[in-house]
Scaffold this active site. Structure first.
Site, PDB file in Angstrom:
ATOM      1  N   TYR A 159      29.305  36.063  33.926  1.00 10.29           N
ATOM      2  CA  TYR A 159      30.308  37.141  34.039  1.00 10.29           C
ATOM      3  C   TYR A 159      29.923  38.144  35.134  1.00 10.29           C
ATOM      4  CZ  TYR A 159      33.477  40.856  32.334  1.00 10.29           C
ATOM      5  OH  TYR A 159      34.451  41.831  32.224  1.00 10.29           O
ATOM      6  N   ALA A 161      27.950  37.654  37.681  1.00 14.09           N
ATOM      7  CA  ALA A 161      28.050  37.013  39.001  1.00 14.09           C
ATOM      8  C   ALA A 161      29.509  36.957  39.447  1.00 14.09           C
ATOM      9  CB  ALA A 161      27.456  35.603  38.949  1.00 14.09           C
ATOM     10  N   LYS A 163      31.924  39.004  38.623  1.00 12.09           N
ATOM     11  CA  LYS A 163      32.442  40.340  38.951  1.00 12.09           C
ATOM     12  C   LYS A 163      31.802  40.884  40.226  1.00 12.09           C
ATOM     13  CE  LYS A 163      35.257  40.669  35.405  1.00 12.09           C
ATOM     14  NZ  LYS A 163      36.716  40.611  35.599  1.00 12.09           N
TER      15      LYS A 163
HETATM   16  P1  NAP Z   1      41.645  40.232  27.188  1.00 10.27           P
HETATM   17  O1  NAP Z   1      42.327  41.067  26.160  1.00 10.27           O
HETATM   18  O2  NAP Z   1      40.919  38.999  26.759  1.00 10.27           O
HETATM   19  O3  NAP Z   1      42.725  39.881  28.320  1.00 10.27           O
HETATM   20  C1  NAP Z   1      42.495  38.906  29.304  1.00 10.27           C
HETATM   21  C2  NAP Z   1      43.818  38.198  29.542  1.00 10.27           C
HETATM   22  O4  NAP Z   1      43.613  37.167  30.538  1.00 10.27           O
HETATM   23  C3  NAP Z   1      44.321  37.498  28.290  1.00 10.27           C
HETATM   24  O5  NAP Z   1      45.688  37.768  28.104  1.00 10.27           O
HETATM   25  C4  NAP Z   1      44.047  36.039  28.588  1.00 10.27           C
HETATM   26  O6  NAP Z   1      44.909  35.140  27.930  1.00 10.27           O
HETATM   27  C5  NAP Z   1      44.282  36.006  30.083  1.00 10.27           C
HETATM   28  N1  NAP Z   1      43.721  34.801  30.694  1.00 10.27           N
HETATM   29  C6  NAP Z   1      42.604  34.109  30.322  1.00 10.27           C
HETATM   30  N2  NAP Z   1      42.440  33.035  31.099  1.00 10.27           N
HETATM   31  C7  NAP Z   1      43.470  33.030  31.981  1.00 10.27           C
HETATM   32  C8  NAP Z   1      43.850  32.145  33.036  1.00 10.27           C
HETATM   33  N3  NAP Z   1      43.120  31.054  33.325  1.00 10.27           N
HETATM   34  N4  NAP Z   1      44.976  32.423  33.754  1.00 10.27           N
HETATM   35  C9  NAP Z   1      45.729  33.508  33.453  1.00 10.27           C
HETATM   36  N5  NAP Z   1      45.411  34.367  32.452  1.00 10.27           N
HETATM   37  C10 NAP Z   1      44.298  34.142  31.720  1.00 10.27           C
HETATM   38  O7  NAP Z   1      40.581  41.102  27.984  1.00 10.27           O
HETATM   39  P2  NAP Z   1      40.650  42.604  28.546  1.00 10.27           P
HETATM   40  O8  NAP Z   1      39.554  43.347  27.904  1.00 10.27           O
HETATM   41  O9  NAP Z   1      42.024  43.135  28.520  1.00 10.27           O
HETATM   42  O10 NAP Z   1      40.177  42.324  30.058  1.00 10.27           O
HETATM   43  C11 NAP Z   1      41.029  42.401  31.185  1.00 10.27           C
HETATM   44  C12 NAP Z   1      40.144  42.422  32.434  1.00 10.27           C
HETATM   45  O11 NAP Z   1      39.306  43.572  32.394  1.00 10.27           O
HETATM   46  C13 NAP Z   1      39.208  41.211  32.559  1.00 10.27           C
HETATM   47  O12 NAP Z   1      39.133  40.805  33.914  1.00 10.27           O
HETATM   48  C14 NAP Z   1      37.869  41.762  32.111  1.00 10.27           C
HETATM   49  O13 NAP Z   1      36.797  41.058  32.664  1.00 10.27           O
HETATM   50  C15 NAP Z   1      37.965  43.185  32.643  1.00 10.27           C
HETATM   51  N6  NAP Z   1      37.055  44.125  31.987  1.00 10.27           N
HETATM   52  C16 NAP Z   1      37.142  44.386  30.661  1.00 10.27           C
HETATM   53  C17 NAP Z   1      36.259  45.300  30.093  1.00 10.27           C
HETATM   54  C18 NAP Z   1      36.312  45.650  28.632  1.00 10.27           C
HETATM   55  O14 NAP Z   1      35.437  46.400  28.185  1.00 10.27           O
HETATM   56  N7  NAP Z   1      37.276  45.175  27.880  1.00 10.27           N
HETATM   57  C19 NAP Z   1      35.286  45.914  30.878  1.00 10.27           C
HETATM   58  C20 NAP Z   1      35.216  45.604  32.230  1.00 10.27           C
HETATM   59  C21 NAP Z   1      36.118  44.719  32.777  1.00 10.27           C
HETATM   60  P3  NAP Z   1      44.547  34.653  26.396  1.00 10.27           P
HETATM   61  O15 NAP Z   1      44.419  35.867  25.594  1.00 10.27           O
HETATM   62  O16 NAP Z   1      45.714  33.840  26.005  1.00 10.27           O
HETATM   63  O17 NAP Z   1      43.265  33.886  26.520  1.00 10.27           O
END
Ligand code: NAP
Length: 251
Positions: A159, A161, A163
């Protein structure tokens, strides 16, 4: 708000059926942006329900299902946006997954899956959107990275790597696309409350909380506000930057 100048524009947001992506879509819609919600096919119902919610806010919204791991799917998402709205002004690469584990025990599959979605997926989307954005000679791309891509995190070799790679990609795209008046920036959220972080153990959450100067976890809204700013005219002279949204966790 006039100064944001977002009304009537079109945004593609990947992985936006739920979580942070959904909140970004809502915040964009509140500024009059037409929205293309991308997510994977199993999220069809949720994506379509999100579109209905957005349309009740007075904008147009379509769901374009597809897997960002596939360049063909990425091209289809962009052509759906062009067919529906005549072009693309904003791309938010938000789709992301985690497959955590210590490096010694991490499978090659878990490494590949995370890199394929978090990093290569963004490459596919940027490549696909470059043609309509170049034609328009304007655009804003925002990549959702993570603060751990800057500071590292045990158990997240894949993860972090992905980001960190996304941050490098952001800076190169900023340089390559600048002559066409297209900005490319990244946000680096810290600990944001979502499905991705809900699954973490209580002691892990408590340790994070102690390290956050603002004394609380972030909300999807905190990320959405900065993404909307970076996509707007208020940030038209900002490119190649990484904006941390982490309550002061890393400084
Ligand atoms: P999340 O609720 O799991 O949302 C991620 C979304 O991406 C989900 O709707 C997922 O679909 C979709 N997805 C997964 N694989 C995909 C693919 N191959 N093609 C298209 N869509 C796909 O996570 P989140 O916390 O909202 O995270 C959103 C972003 O913020 C991510 O890039 C994450 O790395 C980043 N981020 C999050 C945090 C945190 O603390 N939450 C911190 C730093 C960065 P499914 O649900 O159907 O699998």
């Amino acid at each position: 708000m006039e100064i944001l100048n977002l009304s009537g524009k079109t945004a593609i947001i990947t992985g936006a059926a739920r979580g942070i992506g959904k909140r970004i879509a809502e915040k964009m819609a509140s500024q009059g942006v037409n929205i293309v919600i991308n997510d994977i096919p199993p999220a069809k119902e949720t994506a379509e329900a999100t579109c209905k919610e957005l349309e009740s806010m007075g904008v147009r919204a379509i769901a374009s299902l597809g897997d960002v791991r596939s360049f063909e799917d990425a091209q289809k998402v962009v052509s759906d946006a062009v067919d529906a709205f005549g072009g693309v002004d904003i791309l938010v690469n938000n789709a992301g997954i985690t497959r955590d584990g210590l490096l010694m025990r991490m499978s090659e599959q878990d490494w590949d899956d995370v890199l394929a979605i978090n990093l290569k997926g963004a490459f596919h989307m940027i490549k696909a959107v470059s043609r309509p954005m170049f034609k328009k000679r304007s655009g804003a791309i925002v990549n959702v990275a993570s603060v751990v891509g800057i500071m590292g995190n045990p158990g997240q070799a894949n993860y972090t790597a992905s980001k960190a790679g996304l941050i490098g990609l952001t800076k190169t795209v900023a340089k390559e696309f600048s002559a066409r008046n297209i900005t490319c920036n990244a946000v680096a959220p810290g600990f944001i409350r979502s499905a991705m972080t809900d699954v973490l153990a209580e002691d892990v959450k408590e340790n994070y909380l102690k390290a956050i100067p603002l004394g609380r976890f972030g909300e999807p809204e905190d990320v959405a506000s900065v993404v909307v700013f970076l996509a707007s005219d208020m940030a038209k002279y900002v490119t190649g930057q990484v904006v941390q949204i982490d309550g002061g966790l890393l400084m």
